[in-house]
Write a protein that holds these residues in place. Structure first.
Motif, PDB file in Angstrom:
ATOM      1  N   GLN A  13      -6.169  -5.824   6.587  1.00 45.29           N
ATOM      2  CA  GLN A  13      -5.899  -4.488   6.033  1.00 45.29           C
ATOM      3  C   GLN A  13      -4.872  -3.749   6.887  1.00 45.29           C
ATOM      4  O   GLN A  13      -3.973  -3.098   6.362  1.00 45.29           O
ATOM      5  CB  GLN A  13      -7.185  -3.657   5.962  1.00 45.29           C
ATOM      6  N   LEU A  14      -5.027  -3.867   8.205  1.00 44.03           N
ATOM      7  CA  LEU A  14      -4.085  -3.183   9.105  1.00 44.03           C
ATOM      8  C   LEU A  14      -2.680  -3.752   8.939  1.00 44.03           C
ATOM      9  O   LEU A  14      -1.696  -2.998   8.837  1.00 44.03           O
ATOM     10  CB  LEU A  14      -4.532  -3.347  10.568  1.00 44.03           C
ATOM     11  N   ASP A  15      -2.603  -5.112   8.877  1.00 44.34           N
ATOM     12  CA  ASP A  15      -1.285  -5.746   8.718  1.00 44.34           C
ATOM     13  C   ASP A  15      -0.639  -5.317   7.407  1.00 44.34           C
ATOM     14  O   ASP A  15       0.552  -5.029   7.329  1.00 44.34           O
ATOM     15  CB  ASP A  15      -1.415  -7.280   8.724  1.00 44.34           C
ATOM     16  N   LEU A  16      -1.496  -5.269   6.362  1.00 40.21           N
ATOM     17  CA  LEU A  16      -0.978  -4.898   5.045  1.00 40.21           C
ATOM     18  C   LEU A  16      -0.481  -3.445   5.047  1.00 40.21           C
ATOM     19  O   LEU A  16       0.581  -3.136   4.504  1.00 40.21           O
ATOM     20  CB  LEU A  16      -2.108  -5.061   4.021  1.00 40.21           C
ATOM     21  N   ALA A  17      -1.273  -2.563   5.706  1.00 42.96           N
ATOM     22  CA  ALA A  17      -0.873  -1.147   5.768  1.00 42.96           C
ATOM     23  C   ALA A  17       0.469  -1.033   6.489  1.00 42.96           C
ATOM     24  O   ALA A  17       1.341  -0.254   6.102  1.00 42.96           O
ATOM     25  CB  ALA A  17      -1.940  -0.340   6.487  1.00 42.96           C
ATOM     26  N   ALA A  18       0.644  -1.854   7.563  1.00 43.53           N
ATOM     27  CA  ALA A  18       1.909  -1.805   8.312  1.00 43.53           C
ATOM     28  C   ALA A  18       3.065  -2.258   7.416  1.00 43.53           C
ATOM     29  O   ALA A  18       4.133  -1.646   7.406  1.00 43.53           O
ATOM     30  CB  ALA A  18       1.816  -2.692   9.544  1.00 43.53           C
ATOM     31  N   VAL A  19       2.830  -3.345   6.633  1.00 47.95           N
ATOM     32  CA  VAL A  19       3.878  -3.843   5.723  1.00 47.95           C
ATOM     33  C   VAL A  19       4.226  -2.767   4.700  1.00 47.95           C
ATOM     34  O   VAL A  19       5.398  -2.475   4.447  1.00 47.95           O
ATOM     35  CB  VAL A  19       3.403  -5.130   5.006  1.00 47.95           C
ATOM     36  N   ILE A  20       3.184  -2.120   4.142  1.00 49.03           N
ATOM     37  CA  ILE A  20       3.412  -1.107   3.096  1.00 49.03           C
ATOM     38  C   ILE A  20       4.229   0.051   3.656  1.00 49.03           C
ATOM     39  O   ILE A  20       5.180   0.520   3.030  1.00 49.03           O
ATOM     40  CB  ILE A  20       2.059  -0.612   2.521  1.00 49.03           C
ATOM     41  N   SER A  21       3.863   0.504   4.875  1.00 47.29           N
ATOM     42  CA  SER A  21       4.587   1.690   5.362  1.00 47.29           C
ATOM     43  C   SER A  21       5.993   1.344   5.844  1.00 47.29           C
ATOM     44  O   SER A  21       6.868   2.199   5.844  1.00 47.29           O
ATOM     45  CB  SER A  21       3.776   2.416   6.434  1.00 47.29           C
ATOM     46  N   ALA A  22       6.207   0.079   6.243  1.00 46.84           N
ATOM     47  CA  ALA A  22       7.553  -0.248   6.760  1.00 46.84           C
ATOM     48  C   ALA A  22       8.498  -0.728   5.663  1.00 46.84           C
ATOM     49  O   ALA A  22       9.710  -0.743   5.868  1.00 46.84           O
ATOM     50  CB  ALA A  22       7.437  -1.315   7.836  1.00 46.84           C
ATOM     51  N   ALA A  23       7.933  -1.106   4.477  1.00 45.74           N
ATOM     52  CA  ALA A  23       8.783  -1.721   3.442  1.00 45.74           C
ATOM     53  C   ALA A  23       9.868  -0.754   2.990  1.00 45.74           C
ATOM     54  O   ALA A  23       9.584   0.404   2.685  1.00 45.74           O
ATOM     55  CB  ALA A  23       7.923  -2.133   2.254  1.00 45.74           C
ATOM     56  N   ARG A  24      11.126  -1.255   2.963  1.00 45.69           N
ATOM     57  CA  ARG A  24      12.223  -0.385   2.540  1.00 45.69           C
ATOM     58  C   ARG A  24      12.643  -0.666   1.107  1.00 45.69           C
ATOM     59  O   ARG A  24      13.523   0.007   0.577  1.00 45.69           O
ATOM     60  CB  ARG A  24      13.405  -0.562   3.492  1.00 45.69           C
ATOM     61  N   SER A  25      12.012  -1.689   0.503  1.00 45.68           N
ATOM     62  CA  SER A  25      12.351  -2.005  -0.879  1.00 45.68           C
ATOM     63  C   SER A  25      11.174  -2.749  -1.499  1.00 45.68           C
ATOM     64  O   SER A  25      10.308  -3.263  -0.762  1.00 45.68           O
ATOM     65  CB  SER A  25      13.596  -2.891  -0.925  1.00 45.68           C
ATOM     66  N   PRO A  26      11.115  -2.842  -2.822  1.00 42.96           N
ATOM     67  CA  PRO A  26      10.035  -3.587  -3.465  1.00 42.96           C
ATOM     68  C   PRO A  26      10.011  -5.045  -2.978  1.00 42.96           C
ATOM     69  O   PRO A  26       8.947  -5.608  -2.771  1.00 42.96           O
ATOM     70  CB  PRO A  26      10.379  -3.514  -4.952  1.00 42.96           C
ATOM     71  N   GLU A  27      11.202  -5.643  -2.760  1.00 39.49           N
ATOM     72  CA  GLU A  27      11.281  -7.035  -2.304  1.00 39.49           C
ATOM     73  C   GLU A  27      10.655  -7.178  -0.921  1.00 39.49           C
ATOM     74  O   GLU A  27       9.889  -8.100  -0.653  1.00 39.49           O
ATOM     75  CB  GLU A  27      12.743  -7.516  -2.234  1.00 39.49           C
ATOM     76  N   ASP A  28      10.998  -6.223  -0.045  1.00 42.91           N
ATOM     77  CA  ASP A  28      10.454  -6.178   1.314  1.00 42.91           C
ATOM     78  C   ASP A  28       8.933  -6.152   1.282  1.00 42.91           C
ATOM     79  O   ASP A  28       8.266  -6.856   2.022  1.00 42.91           O
ATOM     80  CB  ASP A  28      10.889  -4.829   1.932  1.00 42.91           C
ATOM     81  N   LEU A  29       8.420  -5.283   0.406  1.00 48.41           N
ATOM     82  CA  LEU A  29       6.984  -5.080   0.308  1.00 48.41           C
ATOM     83  C   LEU A  29       6.291  -6.380  -0.100  1.00 48.41           C
ATOM     84  O   LEU A  29       5.322  -6.809   0.538  1.00 48.41           O
ATOM     85  CB  LEU A  29       6.708  -3.979  -0.728  1.00 48.41           C
ATOM     86  N   LEU A  30       6.819  -7.030  -1.155  1.00 47.43           N
ATOM     87  CA  LEU A  30       6.155  -8.229  -1.657  1.00 47.43           C
ATOM     88  C   LEU A  30       6.254  -9.384  -0.674  1.00 47.43           C
ATOM     89  O   LEU A  30       5.273 -10.089  -0.445  1.00 47.43           O
ATOM     90  CB  LEU A  30       6.771  -8.629  -3.008  1.00 47.43           C
ATOM     91  N   SER A  31       7.427  -9.561  -0.042  1.00 48.84           N
ATOM     92  CA  SER A  31       7.519 -10.702   0.874  1.00 48.84           C
ATOM     93  C   SER A  31       6.675 -10.439   2.118  1.00 48.84           C
ATOM     94  O   SER A  31       6.047 -11.359   2.641  1.00 48.84           O
ATOM     95  CB  SER A  31       8.969 -11.032   1.210  1.00 48.84           C
ATOM     96  N   GLY A  32       6.593  -9.168   2.557  1.00 52.32           N
ATOM     97  CA  GLY A  32       5.737  -8.836   3.707  1.00 52.32           C
ATOM     98  C   GLY A  32       4.275  -9.082   3.385  1.00 52.32           C
ATOM     99  O   GLY A  32       3.536  -9.676   4.182  1.00 52.32           O
ATOM    100  N   ALA A  33       3.849  -8.657   2.181  1.00 49.61           N
ATOM    101  CA  ALA A  33       2.450  -8.829   1.777  1.00 49.61           C
ATOM    102  C   ALA A  33       2.122 -10.316   1.672  1.00 49.61           C
ATOM    103  O   ALA A  33       1.040 -10.757   2.083  1.00 49.61           O
ATOM    104  CB  ALA A  33       2.208  -8.139   0.440  1.00 49.61           C
ATOM    105  N   LEU A  34       3.073 -11.082   1.145  1.00 45.30           N
ATOM    106  CA  LEU A  34       2.853 -12.531   1.006  1.00 45.30           C
ATOM    107  C   LEU A  34       2.613 -13.150   2.380  1.00 45.30           C
ATOM    108  O   LEU A  34       1.671 -13.922   2.584  1.00 45.30           O
ATOM    109  CB  LEU A  34       4.088 -13.163   0.342  1.00 45.30           C
ATOM    110  N   GLU A  35       3.438 -12.771   3.328  1.00 48.13           N
ATOM    111  CA  GLU A  35       3.319 -13.334   4.672  1.00 48.13           C
ATOM    112  C   GLU A  35       1.954 -13.008   5.282  1.00 48.13           C
ATOM    113  O   GLU A  35       1.290 -13.876   5.835  1.00 48.13           O
ATOM    114  CB  GLU A  35       4.417 -12.726   5.546  1.00 48.13           C
ATOM    115  N   VAL A  36       1.533 -11.720   5.115  1.00 50.94           N
ATOM    116  CA  VAL A  36       0.241 -11.299   5.677  1.00 50.94           C
ATOM    117  C   VAL A  36      -0.897 -12.097   5.053  1.00 50.94           C
ATOM    118  O   VAL A  36      -1.791 -12.613   5.747  1.00 50.94           O
ATOM    119  CB  VAL A  36       0.029  -9.780   5.428  1.00 50.94           C
TER     120      VAL A  36
END
Ligand code: ADP
Length: 430
Positions: free
Chosen positions: A57-80
């Motif tokens: 959850q913490l990693d996901l929250a970090a990805v969500i707040s740092a994402a600068r684009s929809p693509e960023d968000l999805l690839s970050g979430a995938l990695e987590v």
């Protein structure tokens, strides 16, 4: 058996029974201990999983707040998620909605370039053998998807699927926000471009008006001058036949000259080239001049003109030509749009400023027109206005001049009852 031996045997039996009972008791205790141990192990596993879930959850929250684009968000979430599932990174892919709502395009990971949008917001996780698809829904449409491998060997598979279920809602909100931000950015960029284009067109128009007005002024000046000359010659020679026609030519060309002068003023204001020459202006001088200029205008439509300056200061520092032009424009309008009514100019004082108010009891201005009349060439779409003649530049000039002198022209009006135009200027000048 001798009684002694019998006794001995009995004692041995008692001892054996006691030993057996102790052993049974020890067995029970051992079983209890085993159960406690198993419980402790289960608790430990549970705690570890909980802490892993919290980490996720913490990693996901970090990805969500740092994402600068929809693509960023999805690839970050995938990695987590892939990291948390303990599966090789190559086992997943992230997909984002295409402008076509039926298609999702791959933005990270490995897999087909595009997949068909499917799933449902109610059960976002779909299992197909070892592959789970997490469908992301926003506002009733599928906006993205994550493909994840879920190996059967994974001990906490069911629980993992429940975790994915919860993550889907979180990702849906975050992806919606990221898509909205991108849309907003696109709209803002378009708006900025449109504004820049409009500003370029406007300054081209201003330059064109300035050039044309300048070019027209010289020949019209010549027409006015030569007409006056011809009028004088006709009067001197007593040849009155053409006098009336010459007077009409002079009136029309003087009107044209006034209009062109107005356009030139307007272009100077718009190009920021207006230069004001402030000096001390006595209010009583101003009132006298205005009375001379405006009385004939008031009489034309049977209006009563009043100038009230009892509360006015003695003087103010201002460009006299600019102030006179503003007040004549407003009074001229008041006289033009009022029939057999009252036109009043009030000059007063408030907080180191001199206030000017022009009131009339004329046709008034509809509320939706009041926002527009300060724009150049705007005239109210009203037959009562259109039949009175005018060019729609007087108020634009007045508005610009008042602003240049440090004031703001405002209007309040009730259709059928009259209008009030007001502004105030710093008494000590700007
Ligand atoms: P115009 O030459 O048409 O009078 P202005 O720029 O002076 O141009 O005024 C713009 C419009 O504002 C007018 O056409 C008219 O519709 C409206 N207007 C201005 N002053 C008055 C007034 N005192 N009463 C009613 N309408 C007015």
């Amino acid at each position: 058996m001798p009684p002694l031996a019998l006794k001995h045997l009995e004692r041995e039996l008692v001892a054996l029974r006691a030993e057996r009972d102790a052993l049974a008791e020890a067995n029970v205790r051992a079983a209890e201990l085993m159960a406690e141990l198993a419980e402790a192990r289960a608790l430990e596993v549970e705690l570890r999983r909980r802490s892993e879930e919290q980490g996720l959850q913490l990693d996901l929250a970090a990805v969500i707040s740092a994402a600068r684009s929809p693509e960023d968000l999805l690839s970050g979430a995938l990695e987590v998620l892939v990291r948390a599932s303990g599966v090789d990174v190559r086992g997943g892919a992230a997909y984002l909605h295409d402008p076509d709502p039926r298609v999702l395009r791959r933005v990270a990971g490995e897999g087909p370039d595009a997949i068909a949008a499917a799933g449902s917001a109610d059960s976002p996780v779909q299992l197909d053998g070892e592959r789970a698809t997490l469908w992301i829904f926003g506002h009733g449409r599928c906006t993205g998807a994550l493909h994840l491998r879920v190996p059967g060997s994974l001990g906490w598979r069911d629980r993992w699927l429940r975790v994915l279920d919860g993550v889907a809602a979180q990702l849906a909100v975050a992806l919606d926000r990221a898509l909205f931000a991108r849309e907003n950015l696109t709209i803002t960029t378009e708006l900025i471009k449109a504004r820049d284009r409009a500003e370029q067109a406007n300054s081209a128009k201003t330059r064109f008006l300035a050039n044309v007005s300048h070019e027209l002024r010289t020949p019209i000046n010549a027409i006015v001058g030569y007409t006056e000359l011809l009028e004088e010659l006709c009067e001197e020679s007593g040849d009155r036949e053409y006098l009336e026609d010459l007077r009409k030519i002079r009136t029309a060309s003087s009107h044209l000259l006034g209009l062109i002068g107005g356009l030139l003023d307007l272009t100077q204001i718009e190009m920021g080239r207006l230069s004001l020459r402030p000096t001390r202006l006595s209010i009583s001088t101003l009132v006298g001049e205005l009375r001379d200029i405006v009385t004939p205008l008031a009489v034309t439509r049977g209006n009563h003109l009043a100038i009230v300056a009892d509360e006015a200061p003695e003087d103010l520092i201002v460009d006299p030509r600019a102030l006179r032009q503003c007040l004549v424009n407003l009074l001229d309008n008041a006289c033009k749009y009022t029939d057999r009514g009252r036109v009043t100019l009030r000059i007063g004082a408030a907080d180191e400023r001199v206030t000017f108010t022009v009131e009339d009891t004329g046709i008034g201005i509809a509320p939706e027109q009041q926002r527009l009349i300060f724009d150049v060439f705007v005239r109210a779409e009203d037959p009562a206005v259109l039949r009175r003649g005018g060019s729609g530049i007087g108020l634009a000039i007045t508005h610009g001049l008042v602003a240049a002198m440090g004031g703001e022209l405002t209007v309040s009006s009730t259709p059928g009852q009259g209008s009030t135009f007001a502004f105030s200027l710093p008494r000590a000048g700007t």
